[in-house]
Design a protein around this motif. Structure first.
Motif, PDB file in Angstrom:
ATOM      1  N   GLN A  90      30.148  44.429  43.793  1.00  0.00           N
ATOM      2  CA  GLN A  90      31.601  44.299  43.793  1.00  0.00           C
ATOM      3  C   GLN A  90      32.058  43.481  44.990  1.00  0.00           C
ATOM      4  O   GLN A  90      31.599  43.699  46.115  1.00  0.00           O
ATOM      5  N   LEU A 134      37.210  33.829  43.207  1.00  0.00           N
ATOM      6  CA  LEU A 134      36.970  35.266  43.132  1.00  0.00           C
ATOM      7  C   LEU A 134      38.087  36.000  43.852  1.00  0.00           C
ATOM      8  O   LEU A 134      38.741  35.448  44.739  1.00  0.00           O
ATOM      9  N   THR A 135      38.292  37.264  43.480  1.00  0.00           N
ATOM     10  CA  THR A 135      39.257  38.110  44.172  1.00  0.00           C
ATOM     11  C   THR A 135      38.591  39.433  44.502  1.00  0.00           C
ATOM     12  O   THR A 135      37.687  39.879  43.774  1.00  0.00           O
ATOM     13  N   ASP A 138      36.542  42.195  42.075  1.00  0.00           N
ATOM     14  CA  ASP A 138      35.767  41.649  40.959  1.00  0.00           C
ATOM     15  C   ASP A 138      34.336  42.179  40.988  1.00  0.00           C
ATOM     16  O   ASP A 138      33.726  42.304  42.052  1.00  0.00           O
ATOM     17  N   ARG A 139      33.809  42.456  39.799  1.00  0.00           N
ATOM     18  CA  ARG A 139      32.390  42.811  39.670  1.00  0.00           C
ATOM     19  C   ARG A 139      31.631  41.558  39.238  1.00  0.00           C
ATOM     20  O   ARG A 139      32.019  40.904  38.271  1.00  0.00           O
ATOM     21  N   VAL A 179      31.368  37.368  35.793  1.00  0.00           N
ATOM     22  CA  VAL A 179      32.449  37.837  36.667  1.00  0.00           C
ATOM     23  C   VAL A 179      33.380  38.696  35.829  1.00  0.00           C
ATOM     24  O   VAL A 179      33.925  38.224  34.821  1.00  0.00           O
ATOM     25  N   THR A 180      33.550  39.944  36.233  1.00  0.00           N
ATOM     26  CA  THR A 180      34.448  40.863  35.531  1.00  0.00           C
ATOM     27  C   THR A 180      35.573  41.259  36.463  1.00  0.00           C
ATOM     28  O   THR A 180      35.314  41.846  37.526  1.00  0.00           O
ATOM     29  N   PRO A 181      36.815  40.929  36.122  1.00  0.00           N
ATOM     30  CA  PRO A 181      37.933  41.304  37.012  1.00  0.00           C
ATOM     31  C   PRO A 181      37.992  42.809  37.208  1.00  0.00           C
ATOM     32  O   PRO A 181      37.744  43.594  36.286  1.00  0.00           O
ATOM     33  N   GLY A 182      38.321  43.211  38.430  1.00  0.00           N
ATOM     34  CA  GLY A 182      38.426  44.628  38.754  1.00  0.00           C
ATOM     35  C   GLY A 182      39.697  44.905  39.528  1.00  0.00           C
ATOM     36  O   GLY A 182      40.466  43.999  39.858  1.00  0.00           O
ATOM     37  N   LYS A 183      39.935  46.159  39.824  1.00  0.00           N
ATOM     38  CA  LYS A 183      41.117  46.551  40.587  1.00  0.00           C
ATOM     39  C   LYS A 183      40.949  46.152  42.045  1.00  0.00           C
ATOM     40  O   LYS A 183      39.850  46.216  42.598  1.00  0.00           O
ATOM     41  N   LEU A 184      42.063  45.733  42.644  1.00  0.00           N
ATOM     42  CA  LEU A 184      42.026  45.414  44.070  1.00  0.00           C
ATOM     43  C   LEU A 184      41.666  46.654  44.861  1.00  0.00           C
ATOM     44  O   LEU A 184      42.249  47.725  44.636  1.00  0.00           O
TER      45      LEU A 184
END
Length: 722
Positions: A90, A134-135, A138-139, A179-184
């Protein structure tokens, strides 16, 4: 053992520190030494069984934590060096590099190398030149070749950051598989919230003091705090908590609340501040200590400060021993330990210097403030020497003179954030100007920074150690401290007075500074100094680095600043240095080149009243007993010279010794310099050569090197692709 937890945690911390800095074997040796000392102490004092059990339990816990960290983090990371691995994890932090690449820190959840699952507890720092944005949160899944991050750090501050954050693997480039978006993450959301709050604090310095956000501070201000040893004030810590708690307690008491109700509200506020600040080591240490003290009030018991400090250390680093690598942890705990141990006797010592005022409350209050500043400086000095290789001799007067105005500014910033009254702005601005004015005057003192390798710093350390010894030996005999205190003060004064003398020695001194991918060279002779280039494109604190080195060498005025050519990595710090140092002359090679960089140089020089000289022909001037020659005549032999090839060549001669600086000339510029008779004479016979263009493969041609034939070559370089 009157403080069993404090003594036990001290032993635990000794073992963890030995393991972190020196390895598992040294941790075992430290544990054995602590155990032997404890057995002797227990036998002499006849400590209770529970005290003994607590001590040896924590000692074993320290050894276990060190061994687990070695087994689960350090050893696997070192074994992965040079291997290609597939990593799932992550993203916890993202940054944008100046060369266009994207930097990210990834907490590793799963790592596979050569089909084998590797169990490792660490994070990866990776630079991705061509990856999609990326942010945090992200996973990702990626393939890359791994390095051991501490070995790749290059700079001490980055090494401490990697170890303190448990980032043991690094990589440059790689293939993103998914890349899988995730919670901040909560820490990122809190950081964004703090930034939004900072805008409503009235002034940039108030925001920095209240929230630790330095985005609004200019380079000069940050440099002032760094030089005067007050940079800790820009991070929310114990002093800020104390000021906030004092005002809150006064308000709640005035409203008629009891001590227990006040303690409950304080605990709630402290917990909220800890969450808002992201549980940084300094904030967590101060917050936990204050929570323990407030809890003591709730149960009608007076909490012991040393025990509270020990409990906070155990809670912070108990499960994360790598935290002890961080500067924040080491400096915070050493400062508070020094205050708790010596501030009280130092207060009595200072108050006794003027017997008629000894019992006056206002006098003891002033002495108490001075004692706290001095005690913190006493105990952080060895840590700073270990971490930074230097200490600021200005920290005691700077902290003493600015502590109360800065805390007042912080509280006014909080009030303005809650109740934005326009009348508060002029008062806050006046306080900010007062603080910065004091710091500017102190920063102008030559020799304010003492390096670990200089004689004055050892005189200073001797004076500080003598003062600590006196305070501890005569803790209950304050009136007897005056003669001993006078001795310690004389030693400290001697160190401060001897520091500036180094710049007045009748020697030629040439210092090439570590500025990463850039260049800055200080040349001093006979009390006069010049600076050749002053920039970087790879380090963010280049101004502070150059300013600290100048002050360490006792330089307060520069006879000239020579900019070989107007590239950012050779002149980015010029504007900031003009505000902090007196500069007589700016020397450029040939007629000023068109471009924003040249405009910035000329604007800064004009604003500071600095004379500008364009070396249209070879320019020679004296520097003490040395002779400095600046020439760009080789350019006239080139049909289409690049910006780099327009670099001035600078030669310094004294007696039979000489040094040649070449800026960023390429092989074409080198050949043109050899073709010009006057310039060729400058090249030959130089003892020391600054390798052109940071060691680029497009410079340092064999013919050029054979002509110069130096005995010593210096390369000022950072990470680059050429």
């Amino acid at each position: 053992m009157t403080r069993p937890l404090a003594v036990s945690v001290a032993a635990w911390l000794s073992v963890v520190l030995a393991g972190a800095f020196l390895g598992l074997r040294w941790a075992i040796a430290a544990a054995a030494l602590c155990a032997a000392a404890a057995l002797w102490l227990f036998r002499k004092r006849r400590a209770r069984f529970l005290y003994r059990l607590l001590f040896f339990t924590l000692l074993l816990a320290a050894l276990l934590a060190t061994a687990l960290y070695e087994h689960l983090s350090l050893a696997p990371a070192r074994a992965l060096v040079g291997r290609e691995a597939e990593i799932e994890g992550q993203v916890t932090r993202v940054s944008q590099g100046e060369n266009g690449f994207q930097g990210a820190v990834i907490r590793i959840h799963r790592l596979t190398a050569a089909g084998e699952r590797i169990h490792i507890r660490t994070s990866l720092s990776i630079a991705l030149p061509d990856a999609p944005p990326l942010t945090p949160g992200d996973r990702v899944t990626l393939c890359t070749t791994l390095s051991f991050a501490p070995d790749e750090a290059g700079e001490d501050w980055l090494l401490r950051y990697y170890r303190g954050e448990n980032i043991l693997l690094s990589a440059y480039g790689g293939r993103l598989i998914a890349v899988t978006p995730g919670k901040l993450p909560l820490s990122v959301r809190l950081e964004a919230y703090r930034l939004s709050l900072a805008g409503g604090c009235g002034t940039p310095l108030a925001a920095a003091l209240l929230l630790g956000e330095r985005e609004g501070l200019d380079e000069e201000t940050e440099s002032l705090f760094q030089t005067t040893g007050t940079v800790h004030m820009l991070s929310f810590s114990g002093m800020h908590f104390t000021a906030l708690a004092a005002v809150l307690t006064l308000l709640l008491t005035a409203l008629g609340l009891s001590r227990r109700h006040t303690a409950l509200i304080l605990m709630a506020v402290v917990t909220g501040v800890m969450v808002l600040m992201g549980f940084s080591p300094a904030v967590t240490r101060a917050g936990l200590a204050m929570l323990i003290l407030s809890f003591g009030t709730l149960i009608f018991r007076e909490a012991d400060p040393l025990t509270s400090l020990a409990a906070a250390a155990l809670l912070i680093a108990g499960l994360r021993p790598w935290v002890v690598w961080s500067s924040g942890f080491l400096l915070s705990y050493s400062a508070v330990f020094g205050i708790l141990l010596t501030a009280r006797p130092l207060t009595g010592l200072l108050a006794a210097l003027l017997p008629p005022l000894q019992e006056k409350g206002w006098w003891r209050g002033l002495c108490g403030a001075a004692a706290v500043s001095l005690a913190a400086s006493l105990f952080t000095a060895p840590v700073l020497l270990l971490l930074e290789g230097e200490i600021s001799a200005l920290s005691v007067p700077a902290n003493l003179l600015t502590c109360y105005p800065m805390m007042a500014l912080m509280l006014l910033g909080l009030l303005y954030r809650i109740l934005p009254l326009p009348l508060l702005i002029p008062l806050m601005t006046a306080l900010e100007n007062l603080c910065l004015g004091i710091l500017r005057r102190l920063a102008a003192f030559p020799g304010g920074t003492l390096s670990a390798g200089s004689i004055p710093v050892w005189i200073t350390v001797a004076g500080l150690l003598a003062l600590v010894a006196v305070c501890l030996f005569y803790r209950k005999k304050e009136d007897e401290l005056r003669p001993a205190f006078a001795c310690g003060l004389l030693l400290l004064t001697a160190a401060l007075l001897t520091a500036p003398l180094s710049a007045k020695e009748e020697l030629l001194s040439v210092t090439m500074m570590d500025v990463g991918q850039g260049m800055s060279v200080l040349v001093s002779d006979g009390g006069e100094s010049i600076l050749i280039d002053c920039g970087s494109e790879s380090v963010s604190d280049v101004e502070q680095r150059i300013a600290a080195r100048l002050r360490q060498n006792g330089v307060s005025r520069l006879k000239a600043v020579i900019i070989t050519h107007p590239d950012r990595d050779h002149m980015s710090a010029f504007s900031a240095l003009c505000r902090s140092f007196a500069v007589d002359e700016l020397i450029l090679a040939g007629p000023p080149m068109a471009g924003t960089a040249t405009t910035e140089l000329l604007t800064s020089a004009s604003s500071a009243g600095i004379e500008v000289t364009a070396a249209l022909a070879p320019l020679t001037f004296p520097l003490g007993e040395s002779k400095v020659t600046v020439s760009a005549d080789h350019v006239r032999w080139m049909d289409e010279p690049s910006g780099n090839d327009r670099s001035a060549l600078v030669r310094i001669d004294r007696g039979e010794s000489s040094i040649l600086l070449t800026g960023d000339i390429t092989a074409g510029g080198e050949m043109a310099a050899l073709y010009d008779p006057g310039t060729a004479a400058m090249l030959r016979g130089a003892d020391v050569l600054q390798i052109p263009h940071h060691g680029s493969d497009g410079s340092s041609s064999p013919l050029f090197l054979r002509e110069v034939l130096p005995a010593v070559a210096l390369i000022s370089v950072g990470e680059n692709h050429y």
